[in-house]
Design a protein around this motif. Sequence first.
Motif, PDB file in Angstrom:
ATOM      1  N   GLN A   1      90.289  60.738  -6.766  1.00 50.34           N
ATOM      2  CA  GLN A   1      90.270  60.238  -5.400  1.00 50.34           C
ATOM      3  C   GLN A   1      88.900  60.425  -4.753  1.00 50.34           C
ATOM      4  OE1 GLN A   1      93.502  61.758  -3.113  1.00 50.34           O
ATOM      5  NE2 GLN A   1      93.201  60.329  -1.435  1.00 50.34           N
ATOM      6  N   LEU A   2      88.140  61.417  -5.212  1.00 50.37           N
ATOM      7  CA  LEU A   2      86.836  61.713  -4.611  1.00 50.37           C
ATOM      8  C   LEU A   2      85.675  61.040  -5.330  1.00 50.37           C
ATOM      9  CD1 LEU A   2      87.495  65.481  -3.839  1.00 50.37           C
ATOM     10  CD2 LEU A   2      87.534  63.553  -2.233  1.00 50.37           C
ATOM     11  N   GLN A   3      85.991  60.166  -6.294  1.00 47.64           N
ATOM     12  CA  GLN A   3      84.931  59.395  -6.954  1.00 47.64           C
ATOM     13  C   GLN A   3      84.226  58.548  -5.892  1.00 47.64           C
ATOM     14  OE1 GLN A   3      83.778  59.340  -9.982  1.00 47.64           O
ATOM     15  NE2 GLN A   3      85.284  60.676 -10.940  1.00 47.64           N
ATOM     16  N   GLY A   4      82.917  58.525  -5.915  1.00 44.91           N
ATOM     17  CA  GLY A   4      82.158  57.753  -4.939  1.00 44.91           C
ATOM     18  C   GLY A   4      81.903  58.500  -3.640  1.00 44.91           C
ATOM     19  N   PHE A   5      82.255  59.784  -3.593  1.00 43.39           N
ATOM     20  CA  PHE A   5      81.993  60.610  -2.416  1.00 43.39           C
ATOM     21  C   PHE A   5      81.002  61.709  -2.790  1.00 43.39           C
ATOM     22  CE2 PHE A   5      85.881  58.592  -1.208  1.00 43.39           C
ATOM     23  CZ  PHE A   5      85.873  58.537   0.177  1.00 43.39           C
ATOM     24  N   ASN A   6      80.141  62.044  -1.858  1.00 44.94           N
ATOM     25  CA  ASN A   6      79.158  63.110  -2.075  1.00 44.94           C
ATOM     26  C   ASN A   6      79.638  64.409  -1.440  1.00 44.94           C
ATOM     27  OD1 ASN A   6      77.337  61.418  -3.389  1.00 44.94           O
ATOM     28  ND2 ASN A   6      76.413  60.783  -1.470  1.00 44.94           N
ATOM     29  N   PRO A   7      79.508  65.533  -2.165  1.00 41.91           N
ATOM     30  CA  PRO A   7      79.939  66.810  -1.596  1.00 41.91           C
ATOM     31  C   PRO A   7      78.825  67.491  -0.788  1.00 41.91           C
ATOM     32  CG  PRO A   7      79.324  67.119  -3.876  1.00 41.91           C
ATOM     33  CD  PRO A   7      79.171  65.650  -3.580  1.00 41.91           C
ATOM     34  N   GLU A   8      79.245  68.161   0.271  1.00 39.40           N
ATOM     35  CA  GLU A   8      78.341  69.002   1.057  1.00 39.40           C
ATOM     36  C   GLU A   8      79.138  70.257   1.436  1.00 39.40           C
ATOM     37  OE1 GLU A   8      75.656  68.794   5.132  1.00 39.40           O
ATOM     38  OE2 GLU A   8      76.598  66.982   4.368  1.00 39.40           O
ATOM     39  N   TYR A   9      78.582  71.408   1.176  1.00 39.82           N
ATOM     40  CA  TYR A   9      79.298  72.667   1.344  1.00 39.82           C
ATOM     41  C   TYR A   9      79.023  73.296   2.709  1.00 39.82           C
ATOM     42  CZ  TYR A   9      80.288  72.302  -3.590  1.00 39.82           C
ATOM     43  OH  TYR A   9      80.735  71.857  -4.819  1.00 39.82           O
ATOM     44  N   PHE A  10      80.084  73.863   3.291  1.00 39.74           N
ATOM     45  CA  PHE A  10      79.987  74.572   4.562  1.00 39.74           C
ATOM     46  C   PHE A  10      80.700  75.907   4.421  1.00 39.74           C
ATOM     47  CE2 PHE A  10      79.295  70.245   5.808  1.00 39.74           C
ATOM     48  CZ  PHE A  10      78.435  70.312   6.888  1.00 39.74           C
ATOM     49  N   GLY A  11      80.104  76.958   4.958  1.00 37.06           N
ATOM     50  CA  GLY A  11      80.753  78.254   4.976  1.00 37.06           C
ATOM     51  C   GLY A  11      81.758  78.314   6.114  1.00 37.06           C
ATOM     52  N   VAL A  12      82.933  78.873   5.834  1.00 35.07           N
ATOM     53  CA  VAL A  12      83.962  79.028   6.866  1.00 35.07           C
ATOM     54  C   VAL A  12      83.983  80.465   7.361  1.00 35.07           C
ATOM     55  CG1 VAL A  12      86.430  78.873   7.385  1.00 35.07           C
ATOM     56  CG2 VAL A  12      85.367  77.210   5.865  1.00 35.07           C
ATOM     57  N   ARG A  13      84.115  81.372   6.418  1.00 35.80           N
ATOM     58  CA  ARG A  13      84.121  82.814   6.660  1.00 35.80           C
ATOM     59  C   ARG A  13      83.353  83.433   5.506  1.00 35.80           C
ATOM     60  NH1 ARG A  13      89.118  80.985   7.889  1.00 35.80           N
ATOM     61  NH2 ARG A  13      89.983  81.272   5.820  1.00 35.80           N
ATOM     62  N   PRO A  14      83.034  84.698   5.584  1.00 37.01           N
ATOM     63  CA  PRO A  14      82.351  85.322   4.449  1.00 37.01           C
ATOM     64  C   PRO A  14      83.154  85.125   3.155  1.00 37.01           C
ATOM     65  CG  PRO A  14      82.287  86.794   6.332  1.00 37.01           C
ATOM     66  CD  PRO A  14      83.182  85.644   6.714  1.00 37.01           C
TER      67      PRO A  14
ATOM     68  N   VAL B   1      84.159  82.286   1.886  1.00 35.91           N
ATOM     69  CA  VAL B   1      85.040  81.112   1.899  1.00 35.91           C
ATOM     70  C   VAL B   1      84.217  79.863   2.195  1.00 35.91           C
ATOM     71  CG1 VAL B   1      87.039  80.007   2.985  1.00 35.91           C
ATOM     72  CG2 VAL B   1      86.983  82.493   2.689  1.00 35.91           C
ATOM     73  N   LEU B   2      84.260  78.901   1.273  1.00 34.95           N
ATOM     74  CA  LEU B   2      83.544  77.639   1.437  1.00 34.95           C
ATOM     75  C   LEU B   2      84.533  76.489   1.526  1.00 34.95           C
ATOM     76  CD1 LEU B   2      80.735  77.968  -1.259  1.00 34.95           C
ATOM     77  CD2 LEU B   2      80.470  78.193   1.202  1.00 34.95           C
ATOM     78  N   ILE B   3      84.124  75.431   2.222  1.00 32.99           N
ATOM     79  CA  ILE B   3      84.844  74.170   2.187  1.00 32.99           C
ATOM     80  C   ILE B   3      83.846  73.097   1.771  1.00 32.99           C
ATOM     81  CG2 ILE B   3      86.624  74.726   3.877  1.00 32.99           C
ATOM     82  CD1 ILE B   3      84.906  73.066   5.898  1.00 32.99           C
ATOM     83  N   VAL B   4      84.381  71.953   1.372  1.00 29.95           N
ATOM     84  CA  VAL B   4      83.535  70.859   0.921  1.00 29.95           C
ATOM     85  C   VAL B   4      83.819  69.634   1.779  1.00 29.95           C
ATOM     86  CG1 VAL B   4      82.788  69.487  -1.061  1.00 29.95           C
ATOM     87  CG2 VAL B   4      83.773  71.764  -1.431  1.00 29.95           C
ATOM     88  N   LEU B   5      82.770  69.094   2.384  1.00 28.05           N
ATOM     89  CA  LEU B   5      82.869  67.815   3.090  1.00 28.05           C
ATOM     90  C   LEU B   5      82.488  66.733   2.092  1.00 28.05           C
ATOM     91  CD1 LEU B   5      83.037  65.892   5.531  1.00 28.05           C
ATOM     92  CD2 LEU B   5      80.633  66.473   6.005  1.00 28.05           C
ATOM     93  N   TRP B   6      83.402  65.814   1.873  1.00 27.59           N
ATOM     94  CA  TRP B   6      83.167  64.701   0.957  1.00 27.59           C
ATOM     95  C   TRP B   6      82.915  63.449   1.810  1.00 27.59           C
ATOM     96  CZ3 TRP B   6      83.001  65.632  -4.210  1.00 27.59           C
ATOM     97  CH2 TRP B   6      83.519  66.858  -4.636  1.00 27.59           C
ATOM     98  N   SER B   7      81.701  62.924   1.738  1.00 30.01           N
ATOM     99  CA  SER B   7      81.342  61.734   2.520  1.00 30.01           C
ATOM    100  C   SER B   7      81.039  60.582   1.576  1.00 30.01           C
ATOM    101  CB  SER B   7      80.134  62.037   3.410  1.00 30.01           C
ATOM    102  OG  SER B   7      79.041  62.446   2.630  1.00 30.01           O
ATOM    103  N   PRO B   8      81.233  59.347   2.060  1.00 31.78           N
ATOM    104  CA  PRO B   8      80.990  58.201   1.187  1.00 31.78           C
ATOM    105  C   PRO B   8      79.556  58.169   0.690  1.00 31.78           C
ATOM    106  CG  PRO B   8      82.016  57.541   3.268  1.00 31.78           C
ATOM    107  CD  PRO B   8      81.650  58.983   3.399  1.00 31.78           C
ATOM    108  N   ALA B   9      79.414  57.856  -0.576  1.00 32.82           N
ATOM    109  CA  ALA B   9      78.071  57.722  -1.162  1.00 32.82           C
ATOM    110  C   ALA B   9      77.379  56.524  -0.528  1.00 32.82           C
ATOM    111  CB  ALA B   9      78.173  57.552  -2.670  1.00 32.82           C
ATOM    112  N   PRO B  10      76.074  56.598  -0.334  1.00 30.74           N
ATOM    113  CA  PRO B  10      75.339  55.452   0.236  1.00 30.74           C
ATOM    114  C   PRO B  10      75.519  54.203  -0.635  1.00 30.74           C
ATOM    115  CG  PRO B  10      73.928  57.383   0.093  1.00 30.74           C
ATOM    116  CD  PRO B  10      75.201  57.719  -0.625  1.00 30.74           C
ATOM    117  N   LYS B  11      75.631  53.093   0.053  1.00 28.17           N
ATOM    118  CA  LYS B  11      75.842  51.816  -0.668  1.00 28.17           C
ATOM    119  C   LYS B  11      74.556  51.134  -0.951  1.00 28.17           C
ATOM    120  CE  LYS B  11      80.296  51.484   1.428  1.00 28.17           C
ATOM    121  NZ  LYS B  11      81.077  51.011   2.498  1.00 28.17           N
TER     122      LYS B  11
END
Length: 131
Positions: free
Chosen positions: A106-119, A121-131
């Motif tokens: 489902q995340l094919q074609g999306f770019n990951p960017e990591y954000f820290g939540v707590r010490p 703990v990371l989350i990943v923002l998946w944004s559309p790859a540039p066209k």
Amino acid sequence: MGAAAAVLIGHDTRHRVFVDPADGTNPYAYAHTSEDLPGLPKEIEVLARQDAIAAPRIAVIASDPWPLPWYLRHFSQVGFWQPGEQAGEADFYITSTEAADQYGDQLQGFNPEYFGVRPGVLIVLWSPAPK
């Protein structure tokens, strides 16, 4: 003796409450939100504007999404799913690092960017790859 104890307690309190309240070594600190997370909504706004998405659909997939509901409250189309549930189509996905592996197709074609939540703990923002 009492004055020395008061000075030590005052010093300790000042350090733990005012100097380093979110420090990972502070045993009294609730796991505060990292300084990284407030940038997440701003990043989504910037990316949505670049892709001309007026009202981005955001799918959050994490077993413990807090405090994301608070930080994403200004977006009108945000849904929350547990890992393993089908989230459907979205403009942006936010996953825990563990859940990201389950949604590879489902995340094919999306770019990951990591954000820290707590010490630790990371989350990943998946944004559309540039066209």
